[in-house]
Scaffold this motif. Structure first.
Motif, PDB file in Angstrom:
ATOM      1  N   VAL A  49       8.761 -15.316  14.153  1.00 21.05           N
ATOM      2  CA  VAL A  49       9.994 -14.817  13.542  1.00 21.05           C
ATOM      3  C   VAL A  49       9.927 -13.307  13.378  1.00 21.05           C
ATOM      4  N   SER A  50       8.803 -12.815  12.951  1.00 24.74           N
ATOM      5  CA  SER A  50       8.635 -11.371  12.773  1.00 24.74           C
ATOM      6  C   SER A  50       8.865 -10.622  14.078  1.00 24.74           C
ATOM      7  N   THR A  63       7.506  -2.229   8.436  1.00 24.49           N
ATOM      8  CA  THR A  63       6.643  -3.123   7.675  1.00 24.49           C
ATOM      9  C   THR A  63       6.135  -2.388   6.443  1.00 24.49           C
ATOM     10  N   VAL A  64       5.792  -3.141   5.406  1.00 19.29           N
ATOM     11  CA  VAL A  64       5.137  -2.549   4.247  1.00 19.29           C
ATOM     12  C   VAL A  64       3.642  -2.512   4.530  1.00 19.29           C
ATOM     13  N   SER A  65       2.862  -2.012   3.583  1.00 22.30           N
ATOM     14  CA  SER A  65       1.433  -1.788   3.813  1.00 22.30           C
ATOM     15  C   SER A  65       0.679  -3.058   4.196  1.00 22.30           C
ATOM     16  N   SER A  66       1.156  -4.217   3.727  1.00 20.74           N
ATOM     17  CA  SER A  66       0.488  -5.482   4.047  1.00 20.74           C
ATOM     18  C   SER A  66       0.857  -5.995   5.435  1.00 20.74           C
ATOM     19  N   GLY A  67       1.824  -5.328   6.096  1.00 16.59           N
ATOM     20  CA  GLY A  67       2.292  -5.765   7.407  1.00 16.59           C
ATOM     21  C   GLY A  67       3.511  -6.664   7.333  1.00 16.59           C
ATOM     22  N   ARG A  68       4.004  -6.908   6.123  1.00 18.87           N
ATOM     23  CA  ARG A  68       5.152  -7.804   5.905  1.00 18.87           C
ATOM     24  C   ARG A  68       6.467  -7.103   6.259  1.00 18.87           C
ATOM     25  N   LYS A  69       7.393  -7.870   6.838  1.00 21.16           N
ATOM     26  CA  LYS A  69       8.748  -7.390   7.098  1.00 21.16           C
ATOM     27  C   LYS A  69       9.724  -8.130   6.196  1.00 21.16           C
ATOM     28  N   PHE A  70      10.858  -7.483   5.903  1.00 20.72           N
ATOM     29  CA  PHE A  70      11.923  -8.120   5.145  1.00 20.72           C
ATOM     30  C   PHE A  70      13.194  -8.089   5.977  1.00 20.72           C
ATOM     31  N   THR A  94       5.158 -11.231  -5.673  1.00 17.08           N
ATOM     32  CA  THR A  94       5.415 -12.437  -4.879  1.00 17.08           C
ATOM     33  C   THR A  94       5.065 -12.241  -3.414  1.00 17.08           C
ATOM     34  N   TYR A  95       5.361 -11.034  -2.887  1.00 19.78           N
ATOM     35  CA  TYR A  95       5.265 -10.830  -1.440  1.00 19.78           C
ATOM     36  C   TYR A  95       4.111  -9.924  -0.997  1.00 19.78           C
ATOM     37  N   ARG A  96       3.298  -9.449  -1.914  1.00 20.98           N
ATOM     38  CA  ARG A  96       2.223  -8.513  -1.513  1.00 20.98           C
ATOM     39  C   ARG A  96       1.189  -9.169  -0.610  1.00 20.98           C
ATOM     40  N   ASN A  97       0.894 -10.450  -0.848  1.00 25.21           N
ATOM     41  CA  ASN A  97      -0.075 -11.166  -0.006  1.00 25.21           C
ATOM     42  C   ASN A  97       0.597 -12.244   0.834  1.00 25.21           C
ATOM     43  N   ASP A  98       1.894 -12.115   0.988  1.00 22.82           N
ATOM     44  CA  ASP A  98       2.679 -13.140   1.674  1.00 22.82           C
ATOM     45  C   ASP A  98       2.985 -12.687   3.097  1.00 22.82           C
ATOM     46  N   GLN A  99       2.760 -13.582   4.054  1.00 18.31           N
ATOM     47  CA  GLN A  99       3.057 -13.258   5.446  1.00 18.31           C
ATOM     48  C   GLN A  99       4.057 -14.269   6.004  1.00 18.31           C
TER      49      GLN A  99
END
Length: 349
Positions: free
Chosen positions: A99-100, A108-115, A89-94
């Motif tokens: 907000v980030s 961040t994970v490898s895609s640059g996404r934060k949780f 769900t979140y691998r290609n999700d930005q």
């Protein structure tokens, strides 16, 4: 021997409570990142299998047995499937950059996404198919510190659809990037307001005083429904003008808009006199109560029903201070609101 200062003891106690809360939050967030990586590794390993479907089923069973023996509960096949789905769900999700940036200390994970939220939050969010709506609730939960139950309540009350119906296309797009932004009086007003937490029947079999009392009894939930930046000032706030006494049902202050927000509660259909009365309340606050550096007062008449034509004819053109909104005491149908959104979108096209 003198007794120890109770304030000192309380201060120390609060330090420990806050530290434990922060530690718990940090642990929960660390697990979210770990589950994302587990989902990532599962997907990579499955892709190496010659027969993906059979191999994936066997892989999850063996991994579940291994992790359960080593770490105990929490690694059933169902849970591992959820971790895999979390990654997919979140691998290609930005998420919106604005907000980030508010959570700069998070990794961040490898895609640059934060949780930003707990695993339970993301289990709920993954079930929201509309990506813009999913982003909105994630952003709002992170910005406002919503618990899982609070986020569920906002989703069930169709907050996203209610806000989207009152905005143009550009502002709807911003909901998915920044969440709800409060920059003008219109941004602070909802139509309708959903007050299902009051426990009142759908038909107005109650008085305005009972409605007001229920709001005060559930003030924390009412503030949550109002949105960001609201602080409660008082109920039945009295002022005297020309030797007559008047009372405003509910008075709030919005720290983002830096203005007073007045509510008048009506259990029946809105009348033009109700709008005139609110105009007088707003004028009084603007001239007698607000400070010079504060913004003009907002007045909201909250009613069970209204005729939009009467509202438009009663209010002045370019009105930015007086609003009339409906309220309902049952949760709205998400399907009906989504249909309205689609119709509104088609009209714009």
């Amino acid at each position: 021997m003198d007794s120890i200062n109770q304030n000192f003891l309380q201060d120390i106690s609060e330090l420990l409570v806050n530290a434990r809360k922060q530690a718990k939050t940090a642990v929960n967030l660390s697990m979210v990142y770990a589950y994302y990586e587990i989902g990532h590794r599962i997907c990579e390993e499955e892709q190496q299998g010659k027969e993906r479907a059979a191999y994936g089923k066997y892989l999850l069973k063996e991994l579940s047995d291994y992790l359960s023996k080593k770490f105990g509960k929490g690694f059933s096949i169902t849970n591992l499937k959820q971790m895999r789905q979390f990654y997919l769900t979140y691998r290609n999700d930005q998420i919106g950059q604005k907000v980030s940036d508010q959570f700069k200390n998070l990794p961040t994970v490898s895609s640059g996404r934060k949780f930003f939220l707990s695993w339970s939050h993301y289990l709920k969010l993954m079930r929201i198919s509309n990506i813009d709506e999913r982003h909105f609730y994630e952003i709002e939960a992170a910005k406002n510190g919503w618990s899982l139950s609070e986020m569920k309540r906002q989703f069930d009350s169709s907050l996203y659809e209610r806000l989207a119906l009152s905005k143009d296309r550009d502002k709807v797009a911003r909901l998915a990037l920044e969440g709800q932004t409060i920059e003008s009086p219109e941004d602070a007003v909802k139509d309708p307001y959903v007050l299902e937490f009051l426990g009142l029947p759908e038909l107005p079999e109650y008085s305005e005083t009972e409605l007001e009392t229920k709001v005060i009894d559930h003030l924390q939930k009412f503030l949550l429904e109002l949105g960001t930046g609201f602080a409660f000032i008082g109920r039945q706030v009295r002022f005297t003008f020309n030797e007559e006494h008047f009372r405003v049902d509910l008075v709030f202050y919005n720290r983002l808009l830096r203005c007073f927000v007045l509510f008048d509660l009506k259990i029946g259909e809105l009348k033009h006199q109700d709008i005139g009365q609110m105009q007088m309340y707003v004028n009084y606050y603007d001239r007698k109560v607000k400070l010079e550096d504060e913004n003009p007062t907002i007045g909201i008449v909250l009613c069970k029903d209204k005729n939009n034509a009467i509202v438009e004819m009663t209010l002045p053109e370019n009105n930015t201070q007086i609003f009339a909104s409906k309220y309902q005491t049952v949760l709205p149908s998400k399907e009906e609101l989504k249909k309205l959104l689609e119709e509104q979108d088609n009209e714009l096209e």
